[in-house]
Design an enzyme around this catalytic site. Structure first.
Site, PDB file in Angstrom:
ATOM      1  N   HIS A 142     -18.818  12.610 -23.914  1.00  0.00           N
ATOM      2  CA  HIS A 142     -19.848  13.109 -24.819  1.00  0.00           C
ATOM      3  C   HIS A 142     -20.853  14.029 -24.139  1.00  0.00           C
ATOM      4  O   HIS A 142     -21.631  14.699 -24.822  1.00  0.00           O
ATOM      5  CB  HIS A 142     -20.591  11.924 -25.437  1.00  0.00           C
ATOM      6  N   ASP A 143     -20.844  14.062 -22.813  1.00  0.00           N
ATOM      7  CA  ASP A 143     -21.773  14.918 -22.066  1.00  0.00           C
ATOM      8  C   ASP A 143     -21.089  16.146 -21.472  1.00  0.00           C
ATOM      9  O   ASP A 143     -21.693  16.855 -20.671  1.00  0.00           O
ATOM     10  CB  ASP A 143     -22.421  14.124 -20.924  1.00  0.00           C
ATOM     11  N   ASP A 188     -22.090   0.440 -24.456  1.00  0.00           N
ATOM     12  CA  ASP A 188     -22.835   1.343 -23.572  1.00  0.00           C
ATOM     13  C   ASP A 188     -24.169   0.683 -23.250  1.00  0.00           C
ATOM     14  O   ASP A 188     -24.978   0.427 -24.150  1.00  0.00           O
ATOM     15  CB  ASP A 188     -23.065   2.691 -24.263  1.00  0.00           C
ATOM     16  N   GLU A 239     -22.141   4.794 -14.546  1.00  0.00           N
ATOM     17  CA  GLU A 239     -22.316   6.243 -14.494  1.00  0.00           C
ATOM     18  C   GLU A 239     -23.298   6.556 -13.368  1.00  0.00           C
ATOM     19  O   GLU A 239     -24.430   6.063 -13.373  1.00  0.00           O
ATOM     20  CB  GLU A 239     -22.852   6.768 -15.821  1.00  0.00           C
ATOM     21  N   ASP A 252     -25.110   3.473 -18.359  1.00  0.00           N
ATOM     22  CA  ASP A 252     -25.656   4.824 -18.338  1.00  0.00           C
ATOM     23  C   ASP A 252     -26.557   5.041 -17.126  1.00  0.00           C
ATOM     24  O   ASP A 252     -27.444   4.216 -16.852  1.00  0.00           O
ATOM     25  CB  ASP A 252     -26.445   5.049 -19.631  1.00  0.00           C
TER      26      ASP A 252
END
Length: 562
Positions: free
Chosen positions: A337-338, A105, A261, A206
């Site tokens: 995870h979000d 990540d 993302e 991210d």
């Protein structure tokens, strides 16, 4: 002539299924209550059995963990809670030995405020790191503009030593980097090379479309909220330039998979950044389908407790399928995870229907064009935790939203907000992995950092591996079908009855063959006839038998016409 759009080079990402691991919640190996790298290594045979090709790890770098690792204090050190750099090297070696790849990540829109860059930057206006972050003078004694942070409050924090504010689109402990400074970009390239030279196989990036800010940092017209701020900042004027430079300087020199993302991005934007004719990223994570909210009050942003209407869900997903067809590549996901658990949000997590609806959702997504992402526990049909009090939550976004919307702004009452959190909180996806029915679910021998979902005693890996009709084996079959079928991987998308509020149906067409997918999103039996009686083969069904035009509660079928 039919266009075949499989990329000529470095196309393994198109043929892959990715499994996302939230390290602190996956497997604890040293009994400190927190998942770690050696725990992941321990579970590689399980992931190999599932059949996935790529593992994506949420951040494992040194961090004060104000936002669960997305506030990085040192990009080249492993968070000691997760282990050591030797543990990472061993995990990478064993992952490759099992025939899988590993994604890191990459969080480079912002750092932690504990990073040495920021610690130096905040001291004065005349050192090496002065312009590593975005600093602005006060305007009339207040913040430089009306931007709000994603986790609540202003996006600006004042530092007396500089007599200036710094920008943080997320928490105050996550100051935004100044990508207009070429030294910042060079520092990022150096970080990327460090991990790629170790042998990692790519990056999930991210909020990468926030790195280029609007020129002049103007006020947002109208109501400024966390959501409108991110949308306003997204896809800034130099984003293409920065991503092209990243590719030229780093990515093009390695055989890697890259996923950006990109909150707020449109299909048109995605084609610019990830299209087959561009040289930037492989695909984006878009938010359109997971951002659907039936609540008309813009002040509440994502917070709601209402089910998503199926025509709206289809519109969002179909739009991306059609727009990128032949031009770019989709990422396919329900969970991460979000996000809350998809079975609870888009399906039905009751005891009667949770298995069928989990399998139905999996089929609907995995038969689409793109690379599927499976979030840890999704292959079991894990559900929301359904917490009932604020003290059960850990997530900074959720806790801050409660205080802001209930106590400060008094927009909603506490009971209603707890319903919103139970439906939408990120914590729903972060409860520890449910390995067995023993104490702490086999995750740890001691109390875990975060409470397990109470249903772990009946919903866990051990139970599902013993049940050939489980969600696990259904996902295993979905993944195997994708590996074996070019029409599932590359077929062109054709929507069917987009306004149907009960059934999600679509076709995929490739080299004279057609794939027909029909999914009942209701708890009732419905009838639909899409000529499935003339299909050559029933590829998969979550009920195991074909009842023709009748579709039982949460039933899904995929047919092949050859």
């Amino acid at each position: 002539m039919e266009v075949i759009f499989k990329m000529k080079n470095n196309n393994w990402f198109q043929d892959s299924v990715v499994y996302q691991i939230y390290p602190m919640s996956f497997q604890d190996s040293n009994n400190d209550g927190i998942g770690d790298l050696n725990g992941i290594t321990q579970r590689l045979p399980y992931l190999k059995k599932l059949g996935v090709d790529v593992l994506w790890l949420n951040p494992i770098y040194k961090s004060p963990n104000r936002d669960n690792g997305y506030d990085i204090a040192d990009y080249k050190q492993i968070n000691s809670t997760y282990g050591t750099i030797n543990d990472f090297d061993n995990l990478l070696k064993e992952t490759h030995k099992h025939g899988m790849k590993l994604l890191m990540d990459l969080v480079v829109n912002h750092t932690s405020d504990q990073h040495v860059w920021f610690q130096e930057s905040k001291k004065a206006k005349d050192n090496k790191y002065t312009d590593y972050y975005i600093w602005r003078d006060p305007v009339d004694g207040h913040e430089p503009n009306n931007w709000n942070a994603a986790f609540g409050g202003s996006a600006w924090t004042y530092v007396p030593a500089r007599k200036q504010y710094y920008l943080h689109l997320f928490a105050p402990g996550q100051p935004d980097l100044n990508w207009d400074n070429p030294e910042v970009r060079e520092a990022v390239w150096d970080i990327m090379r460090f991990w790629l030279d170790k042998g990692v196989d790519g990056f999930r990036m991210d909020v990468i479309n926030l790195i280029s800010k609007p020129q002049g940092l103007p006020d947002i017209p109208g109501t400024a909220t966390a959501g409108t701020t991110l949308g306003f900042v997204a896809d800034g004027p130099r984003l293409n330039e920065f991503l092209r430079q990243m590719n030229d300087e780093v990515l093009s020199h390695y055989d890697v998979m890259t996923v950006g993302e990109m909150p707020g991005s449109t299909p048109k934007d995605a084609i610019k950044y990830t299209g087959f004719e561009s040289h930037e990223l492989n695909m984006v994570f878009q938010f359109e389908h997971v951002s659907l909210s039936p609540n008309p009050d813009v002040r509440l942003d994502k917070w709601n407790d209402e089910p998503v209407k199926l025509p709206e869900l289809k519109k969002a997903l179909n739009r991306w399928q059609k727009a990128l067809d032949g031009k770019g590549w989709n990422s396919l996901y329900w969970n991460n995870h979000d996000q809350p658990r998809a079975v609870s949000r888009f399906g039905n997590d009751s005891a009667e229907f949770k298995v069928r609806s989990a399998e139905m959702l999996g089929t609907t997504l995995h038969m689409m064009q793109g690379t599927p992402f499976v979030f840890e526990g999704e292959e079991l049909g894990m559900t929301n935790a359904h917490y009932t009090s604020l003290d059960q939550y850990e997530d900074l976004e959720s806790i801050n939203a409660y205080h802001e919307l209930v106590e400060q702004k008094k927009i909603v009452d506490g009971k209603k907000m707890l319903n919103y959190l139970a439906n939408m909180s990120r914590d729903n996806g972060r409860t520890p992995m449910q390995w067995n029915a023993d104490k702490n679910g086999g995750f740890s021998a001691v109390n875990p950092w975060f409470a397990l979902n109470p249903n772990y005693k009946e919903l866990n890996v051990e139970e599902e591996l013993d049940d050939k009709e489980s969600v696990f084996y259904y996902y295993q079959k979905l993944i195997k079908l994708r590996h074996e079928s070019d029409i599932i991987k590359y077929g062109h998308f054709e929507e069917i009855d987009p306004q149907d509020a009960e059934v999600y149906a679509y076709k995929r067409n490739y080299k004279g063959k057609t794939l027909l997918v029909i999914s009942n999103f209701t708890d009732k039996t419905v009838s639909r006839d899409y000529d499935q009686a003339n299909a050559d083969k029933l590829l998969i069904s979550n009920y195991g038998n074909d009842t023709g035009t009748k579709f039982r509660a949460y039933e899904t079928r995929a047919y092949l016409f050859e």
